[in-house]
Write an enzyme that holds these catalytic residues in place. Sequence first.
Site, mmCIF file in Angstrom:
data_model
loop_
_atom_site.group_PDB
_atom_site.id
_atom_site.type_symbol
_atom_site.label_atom_id
_atom_site.label_comp_id
_atom_site.label_asym_id
_atom_site.label_seq_id
_atom_site.Cartn_x
_atom_site.Cartn_y
_atom_site.Cartn_z
ATOM 1 C CG HIS A 1 1.232 6.758 -6.065
ATOM 2 N ND1 HIS A 1 0.541 7.752 -5.400
ATOM 3 C CD2 HIS A 1 1.417 7.212 -7.328
ATOM 4 C CE1 HIS A 1 0.302 8.756 -6.234
ATOM 5 N NE2 HIS A 1 0.827 8.454 -7.413
ATOM 6 C CE LYS B 1 -6.481 1.866 6.643
ATOM 7 N NZ LYS B 1 -5.500 2.904 6.403
ATOM 8 N NE ARG B 2 -9.188 -2.660 -2.782
ATOM 9 C CZ ARG B 2 -9.031 -2.821 -4.096
ATOM 10 N NH1 ARG B 2 -9.160 -1.793 -4.903
ATOM 11 N NH2 ARG B 2 -8.778 -4.004 -4.597
ATOM 12 C CE LYS C 1 -4.195 -0.463 1.875
ATOM 13 N NZ LYS C 1 -3.770 0.949 1.934
ATOM 14 C CB THR D 1 -5.319 9.974 1.168
ATOM 15 O OG1 THR D 1 -5.820 8.785 0.560
ATOM 16 C CG2 THR D 1 -4.082 10.444 0.422
ATOM 17 C CE LYS E 1 -9.922 10.887 1.454
ATOM 18 N NZ LYS E 1 -10.099 9.665 0.646
HETATM 19 C C1 26Q Z 1 -1.088 -2.618 -11.329
HETATM 20 C C2 26Q Z 1 -0.973 -3.563 -12.327
HETATM 21 C C3 26Q Z 1 -2.095 -4.066 -12.970
HETATM 22 C C4 26Q Z 1 -3.328 -3.618 -12.589
HETATM 23 C C5 26Q Z 1 -3.446 -2.647 -11.586
HETATM 24 C C6 26Q Z 1 -2.329 -2.156 -10.951
HETATM 25 C C7 26Q Z 1 -2.455 -1.163 -9.874
HETATM 26 C C8 26Q Z 1 -3.609 -0.391 -9.748
HETATM 27 C C9 26Q Z 1 -3.736 0.527 -8.721
HETATM 28 C C10 26Q Z 1 -1.457 -0.958 -8.958
HETATM 29 C C11 26Q Z 1 -1.595 -0.030 -7.936
HETATM 30 C C12 26Q Z 1 -2.731 0.715 -7.807
HETATM 31 C C13 26Q Z 1 -2.958 1.693 -6.734
HETATM 32 C C14 26Q Z 1 -2.093 1.964 -5.768
HETATM 33 C C15 26Q Z 1 -2.424 2.891 -4.689
HETATM 34 O O1 26Q Z 1 -3.563 3.281 -4.521
HETATM 35 N N1 26Q Z 1 -1.438 3.287 -3.875
HETATM 36 C C16 26Q Z 1 -1.706 4.198 -2.788
HETATM 37 O O2 26Q Z 1 -1.537 5.527 -3.270
HETATM 38 C C17 26Q Z 1 -1.953 6.477 -2.308
HETATM 39 C C18 26Q Z 1 -1.836 7.847 -2.931
HETATM 40 O O3 26Q Z 1 -0.493 8.199 -3.074
HETATM 41 C C19 26Q Z 1 -1.125 6.344 -1.031
HETATM 42 O O4 26Q Z 1 -1.661 7.219 -0.080
HETATM 43 C C20 26Q Z 1 -1.157 4.912 -0.506
HETATM 44 O O5 26Q Z 1 -0.275 4.775 0.584
HETATM 45 C C21 26Q Z 1 -0.776 3.947 -1.600
HETATM 46 O O6 26Q Z 1 -0.916 2.609 -1.151
#
Ligand code: 26Q
Length: 836
Positions: free
Chosen positions: A377, A568-569, A574, A676, A680
């Site tokens: 991702h 978004k975050r 972004k 995503t 929406k």
């Molecule tokens: C990693 C290490 C330690 C703690 C947390 C994490 C961690 C947690 C969540 C790393 C990444 C995430 C989430 C990533 C994420 O949401 N990526 C997004 O995924 C979406 C679905 O595929 C995409 O549409 C987005 O582009 C992408 O940024």
Amino acid sequence: MNNNFKMMLKSKPVKDLTALPALGMDDKSITQGFRHYYSHTLGRDRNCKSTHYPYKALSLTIRDRLMERWKNTHYAYQDQDCKRTYYLSLEFLMGRTLSNSMLNLDLHDTVQQAFYKMGLDLEEISDTEQDAGLGNGGLGRLAACFLDSCATLQLPVKGYGLRYEYGMFRQHLENGFQIEDTDHWLLDGNPWELERPEYTQRIKFGGYTEFRQSHEGQFKVHWTGTRDVLAVPYDIPIPGFQNGTVNTLRLWKAAATDEFDLNEFNSGSYTEAVEEKNSAEHITMVLYPNDSSENGKELRLRQQYFLASASLQDVIREWLVHHDNFTQFADKNCFQLNDTHPTISIAEFMRLLMDEHDLSWEDAWTISCKTMAYTNHTLLPEALEKWSVHLFDSLLPRLLEIIHEINARFLKQVAMHWPGDTERLRRMSIIEEGPIPQVRMAYLAIVGSFSVNGVAALHTRLLKRGLFKDFYQLWPDKFNNKTNGVTPRRWLAGCNPQLRNLITDTIGDKWIKDLSQLKKLKKSINKKSFRNQWQKIKQNNKQKLADLVHQTCNVEFKTDSLFDVQVKRIHEYKRQLLNIMHVIHLYNRIKAGDTKNWTNRCVLIGGKAAPGYAMAKLTIKLINNVADVVNNDPDIGDLLKVAFFPNYCVSAMEVICPGTDLSEQVSTAGKEASGTGNMKFMMNGALTIGTLDGANIEIREEVGDDNFFLFGLTAEEVETSRSHYNPLQLIQDDTDLRNVMRMLETGYFNQFEPGLFDPVIQAIKNPHDLWMTAADFRSYIDTQEQVSQAYQDNKRWTTMSIINSLSSGKFSTDRTMQEYNRDIWNLETVAAYPVE
Ligand code: 26Q
């Protein structure tokens, strides 16, 4: 008990204790169920004023209807002995469940009617439900949309995740700064979960390994001296759309074993015993609030292993109920890994097959590689997960041994393919050598899976060409693309009921399960009454959003303005910063009297910053300071309004996306894997202003170039212009950009907070700015002006809005799941047994 009676019980055939007549789906039965729970289970009476108890009573009433379908789905899967997929994810961002369950059971109107008769306000009661915020953002919400689609398509897919006591933190603002509050979402109980202590699993941590000879003279590895933790499952029903199927999301909660207490008690240290218990239960205490990297935290690795081990043991347990060996296992089971977070599953599965079930390395590896599939991702190299070998060794010594062995065998293969290429061996090794050796989880995932996919066409192309190039050369057939989607149940039918009714009145209701049918709206695009209704509905939804913004931000949005939204975050890539720079530019234009052909705008920005991400937090503060100046300047009035939406979450998006005119998707090209939120907004008739990044590219392909506001550098251009990027020159040459920078540098938005935004200013002026904000400024501003002009042409805008919505069929997760199933899972659909 009387002995004779005991004998009688034994000899009597066990009746199905669950055989009950089906519950009524009419308004009388619902009312009866509701009254029963309200007064008999919850013990409330006419004096109770809280909305919480009606919420709970209704939830239990709906849950009963889910329960019988859940059982029948389970039996159908069992009887067919069908192949299954397990979606392993550290995050499931479910949001609210009540109204979604009513929609999927087709009970919404019935309940509304029943509540009307009882004098209760269904909307107000539904609004009291807490979001299940067990995810950060895109990746977690995607997992939730996938589950909805799998149940709707009647695919036997089960989600496995963690039952965090505290979900994503709640955000509020103090003096424009983000403040985090804990999200104790389970405090009032959760009517949607079912504890299943009978399926508790035991998880090992720490200890050491040794060789032992078995009775048959075989040498085997024993992992011993461990501190064990129990994993207790909680099941959540996942109903399909009006099809009788209810799938399962199983979430694990950590609990201490009772030995802990006993051992420590006997040696007389009561408090140490309680401490141990605490540390065991800490594993599922809190969701990590980072949506990129927070590397190296031991507790996070514990969470990952806890999920992997509990889920795999659970699947194997169920397998062995009906099978006595593993020869068919890979034909009947598939694990989909949601990013690298659950990737330790690959090593854990090897351990379980070899150490616990006596398979050879070769047999175990063959099965494992045919069972595991990995989804990536992210393109940000810093977000690729690594764990120190040292930490692994102390926490999971047996798993490290297995990873070393996987790596040794893999590197032999690489050496055969590229003889003498030691540089490549170093590059591709699962273990990164250096002063602190690290395990590269993405490489483990690629080596141990039969499928690797990205989440949008561009993203997959960039993975093959960049991050995973060496692996793509070795195994081109493993790589495939699966463009993301969103579920049209929650994100159109559920959140936008007026538009749902208009669409259904126009083309029938088949579109809810087959979103490509939205194309049929083309016929009506020039029909006056259809267009009028379309506009009217957008106005109504804008009014609802305006009310929410007024309530939460105390800013007045007027519905004849353009509603311009970015939620978004908060992340540098972004580029919320680019958005707020445009706002400053508009402010400058108004102040300079340059308001010919002006379009009034209401700009809404929302999102959470990771608590340790200073630049993201400063961006929030900047947005708030700009909003303060703009909204309180009497020269500005209705020409421009700005608000920061606090605590952006799933249930907020359900109000925000139907009420949006313009969707901001402005990431630096090549950085957003998919996005995503963009989908929406599109579904609900918003137009996009965006870069050629992630799924924006595919959105533009679907709507056509004329119905998408494109700006900015391409991913290739971003990479090739890095070496000669000169933001200072760009600032000098562009009056508008110079004026924006002057406002920031003179402290116009931080008069009493000198120097506060210096890091932001430095970032924009830095020739090494990874996000190249200044590079896209001109083209963004010009394109925004085109947006403003287009909005003035009401007819044209309405046509574009309808085209966006009717072109969104591709972005249903039903399509995404069908592709996963066709290319990766190969599951048969299984219809649930009907309720009698
Ligand atoms: C990693 C290490 C330690 C703690 C947390 C994490 C961690 C947690 C969540 C790393 C990444 C995430 C989430 C990533 C994420 O949401 N990526 C997004 O995924 C979406 C679905 O595929 C995409 O549409 C987005 O582009 C992408 O940024």
